[in-house]
Scaffold this active site. Sequence first.
Site, PDB file in Angstrom:
ATOM      1  CB  VAL A  11      -1.026   0.053   1.062  1.00 18.57           C
ATOM      2  CG1 VAL A  11      -1.646   1.298   1.438  1.00 18.57           C
ATOM      3  CG2 VAL A  11      -2.001  -1.193   0.977  1.00 18.57           C
ATOM      4  CB  THR A 121      -7.211  -2.279   6.991  1.00 22.38           C
ATOM      5  OG1 THR A 121      -7.146  -1.985   5.557  1.00 22.38           O
ATOM      6  CG2 THR A 121      -8.516  -2.579   7.344  1.00 22.38           C
ATOM      7  CD  GLU A 149      -5.393   2.306  -1.534  1.00 19.36           C
ATOM      8  OE1 GLU A 149      -4.891   3.641  -1.155  1.00 19.36           O
ATOM      9  OE2 GLU A 149      -5.932   2.269  -2.457  1.00 19.36           O
ATOM     10  CE  LYS A 152      -9.118  -5.261  -8.642  1.00 20.89           C
ATOM     11  NZ  LYS A 152      -9.465  -3.831  -8.870  1.00 20.89           N
ATOM     12  CD  GLU A 153      -1.015  -7.904  -2.027  1.00 21.74           C
ATOM     13  OE1 GLU A 153      -0.644  -9.119  -2.511  1.00 21.74           O
ATOM     14  OE2 GLU A 153      -1.313  -7.600  -0.811  1.00 21.74           O
ATOM     15  CE  LYS A 205      -9.491  -2.126   3.143  1.00 16.65           C
ATOM     16  NZ  LYS A 205      -9.355  -2.576   1.722  1.00 16.65           N
ATOM     17  N   GLY A 258      -8.245 -15.904   0.436  1.00 17.47           N
ATOM     18  CA  GLY A 258      -6.841 -15.749   1.497  1.00 17.47           C
ATOM     19  C   GLY A 258      -6.391 -14.480   1.318  1.00 17.47           C
ATOM     20  CB  CYS A 261      -6.893  -7.616   2.697  1.00 18.99           C
ATOM     21  SG  CYS A 261      -5.534  -6.432   2.242  1.00 18.99           S
ATOM     22  CE  LYS A 322      -5.791 -10.288  -6.601  1.00 20.80           C
ATOM     23  NZ  LYS A 322      -6.150  -8.901  -6.264  1.00 20.80           N
TER      24      LYS A 322
HETATM   25  P1  NAD Z   1       3.076  -4.837   4.077  1.00 21.35           P
HETATM   26  O1  NAD Z   1       3.489  -5.659   5.148  1.00 21.35           O
HETATM   27  O2  NAD Z   1       3.387  -5.032   2.667  1.00 21.35           O
HETATM   28  O3  NAD Z   1       3.896  -3.232   4.320  1.00 21.35           O
HETATM   29  C1  NAD Z   1       3.779  -2.715   5.629  1.00 21.35           C
HETATM   30  C2  NAD Z   1       5.236  -1.927   5.811  1.00 21.35           C
HETATM   31  O4  NAD Z   1       5.195  -1.334   6.828  1.00 21.35           O
HETATM   32  C3  NAD Z   1       6.523  -2.622   5.881  1.00 21.35           C
HETATM   33  O5  NAD Z   1       7.293  -2.644   4.711  1.00 21.35           O
HETATM   34  C4  NAD Z   1       6.930  -2.891   7.127  1.00 21.35           C
HETATM   35  O6  NAD Z   1       8.370  -2.901   7.266  1.00 21.35           O
HETATM   36  C5  NAD Z   1       6.622  -1.162   7.401  1.00 21.35           C
HETATM   37  N1  NAD Z   1       6.370  -1.134   8.958  1.00 21.35           N
HETATM   38  C6  NAD Z   1       5.995  -1.879  10.027  1.00 21.35           C
HETATM   39  N2  NAD Z   1       6.309  -1.295  11.034  1.00 21.35           N
HETATM   40  C7  NAD Z   1       6.735  -0.125  10.792  1.00 21.35           C
HETATM   41  C8  NAD Z   1       6.888   1.179  11.673  1.00 21.35           C
HETATM   42  N3  NAD Z   1       6.802   1.228  12.847  1.00 21.35           N
HETATM   43  N4  NAD Z   1       7.632   2.198  10.948  1.00 21.35           N
HETATM   44  C9  NAD Z   1       7.624   2.319   9.401  1.00 21.35           C
HETATM   45  N5  NAD Z   1       7.288   1.302   8.680  1.00 21.35           N
HETATM   46  C10 NAD Z   1       6.918   0.112   9.409  1.00 21.35           C
HETATM   47  O7  NAD Z   1       1.596  -4.402   4.112  1.00 21.35           O
HETATM   48  P2  NAD Z   1       0.406  -3.906   3.039  1.00 21.35           P
HETATM   49  O8  NAD Z   1       0.044  -4.993   2.177  1.00 21.35           O
HETATM   50  O9  NAD Z   1       1.225  -2.721   2.407  1.00 21.35           O
HETATM   51  O10 NAD Z   1      -0.749  -3.150   4.077  1.00 21.35           O
HETATM   52  C11 NAD Z   1      -0.660  -2.103   4.909  1.00 21.35           C
HETATM   53  C12 NAD Z   1      -1.815  -1.825   5.299  1.00 21.35           C
HETATM   54  O11 NAD Z   1      -2.832  -1.300   4.343  1.00 21.35           O
HETATM   55  C13 NAD Z   1      -2.406  -2.907   6.099  1.00 21.35           C
HETATM   56  O12 NAD Z   1      -3.329  -2.221   7.323  1.00 21.35           O
HETATM   57  C14 NAD Z   1      -3.473  -3.573   5.311  1.00 21.35           C
HETATM   58  O13 NAD Z   1      -4.473  -4.251   5.878  1.00 21.35           O
HETATM   59  C15 NAD Z   1      -4.015  -2.449   4.249  1.00 21.35           C
HETATM   60  N6  NAD Z   1      -4.301  -2.603   2.881  1.00 21.35           N
HETATM   61  C16 NAD Z   1      -3.626  -3.795   2.226  1.00 21.35           C
HETATM   62  C17 NAD Z   1      -4.091  -4.040   1.091  1.00 21.35           C
HETATM   63  C18 NAD Z   1      -3.310  -5.010   0.213  1.00 21.35           C
HETATM   64  O14 NAD Z   1      -3.693  -5.307  -0.902  1.00 21.35           O
HETATM   65  N7  NAD Z   1      -2.057  -5.367   0.562  1.00 21.35           N
HETATM   66  C19 NAD Z   1      -5.242  -3.349   0.495  1.00 21.35           C
HETATM   67  C20 NAD Z   1      -5.816  -2.289   1.460  1.00 21.35           C
HETATM   68  C21 NAD Z   1      -5.390  -2.119   2.500  1.00 21.35           C
END
Ligand code: NAD
Length: 440
Positions: A11, A121, A149, A152-153, A205, A258, A261, A322
């Site tokens: 994200v 989220t 956010e 979609k990945e 969300k 899976g 999210c 996916k």
């Molecule tokens: P991710 O694990 O890919 O990325 C999270 C990042 O945060 C990592 O690089 C990690 O090192 C960093 N991080 C952790 N603690 C930290 C800190 N204290 N300071 C700075 N950086 C830190 O996660 P993501 O898939 O990008 O998801 C992030 C959020 O967005 C989650 O809440 C998720 O539910 C939400 N979200 C994800 C998606 C998706 O498709 N991946 C879609 C919508 C919402």
Amino acid sequence: MRLCVIGTGYVGLVAGAGFAETGNDVVGVDVDAAKVAALTRGELPIYEPGLEELVHRSARADRLRFTTDLADGVRHAQVILIAVGTPSGADGEADLSAVWAVADGIAQYMDGPRIVVTKSTVPVGTAAALARRISAATSHRATIVSNPEFLKEGDAVNDFMKPARVVVGTNDAKAREVMRTLYAPFVRTRDRIHFMDPVSAELTKYAANAFLATKVTFMNEVANLAEAVGADANDVRLALGSDDRIGPRFLFPGIGFGGSCFPKDLRAIIGSAREAGSPLSVVEAVYAANERQKVRLYDKVALHFRGALDGRTFAVWGLTFKPRTDDVRDAPALEVITRLLAAGARVRAHDPQGMRNAVAALGEPAAFSVHADPFEAVAGADALLLCTEWNQYRTPDFERLRTTMRTPVVFDGRNLWDPTSLVELGFTYHGIGRHGPPRG
Ligand code: NAD
């Protein structure tokens, strides 16, 4: 505008690069020093179509840089976006420790007013808790905005650049205008920004993910029923989805949802709803049904081989949750593989992008190997399990497949292949809710 995006994962990196693309000056902050070093060298730590080009373009133009120094990011920015992970905690509730750590850092380094936006989220009520936490630690004003956010990945760049909707939760008029300015380039054809209060944004969300998970699971259960009564789930799906009120998307039966999210967000909203005294009984049923669905493909394999899996070799095509991603978090394929390994089988796998992550997630078991060529993975296999519908698996050379395998048995967990043709080609075919060639 000067922005700081904290968390450079799926994200944060997409959002940071997306906002930099439209001319903002963005600093991405992450605690993962290796990730920051790789990004600074121009290497992407994740696979997401189109993202590399976007990151490189803004980095070259000095509109996007990366650091581990939170103070640098906070001082640089007018708007700070929090995009850290919010995984499931011990009881299924969202683990907000990274969000709180970031909030404390923001409060510590703020040297003037800031708009703090949650893109992660987070459970209903988090915006209010963040406001309390930051204001208790600094005299500078932090205006909290909930901006969940929806990307979609696999299609994240497109989703970010052309969002179906942007949800902005704030009661502050100035923050509202700042958010409108930030998103204006992405919603030029039609105003797709939904302004609301922070609690409603947070709930939106979870409600969106819970609804989509419900649709997937509904169809999975219909497919299971189709199997039981001798109907064909694919015919049912096509006719069902042609009704505008239902729609064709998210109706493909499979081996359970899976990813990073749906499972964790469902667990979180189920817990929050119970705590609020207003349980989401439908969502609870969906979660339980999906847990059963994730075991179904394994059960089919066990049934076919009459429980004798010890010493057999299975090929698995598709490890990610996916296609078009390298993300294997909570991927159903890994659940199936773990069970096969526990039953004493060997697993030979292929995935276009997810093999490295899968090996790490499974803990490098000796009986599990990955292969750069999908046909190498099926060599000598007792059966092939198709777990992710990557395009390259759609029309493989079935003749070659049959002769490479030890026995031509396929478990098509995504209903990608035509049962009738596969049976004609000499395969034993198992799908999800499909009955194969016409029976008398
Ligand atoms: P991710 O694990 O890919 O990325 C999270 C990042 O945060 C990592 O690089 C990690 O090192 C960093 N991080 C952790 N603690 C930290 C800190 N204290 N300071 C700075 N950086 C830190 O996660 P993501 O898939 O990008 O998801 C992030 C959020 O967005 C989650 O809440 C998720 O539910 C939400 N979200 C994800 C998606 C998706 O498709 N991946 C879609 C919508 C919402």
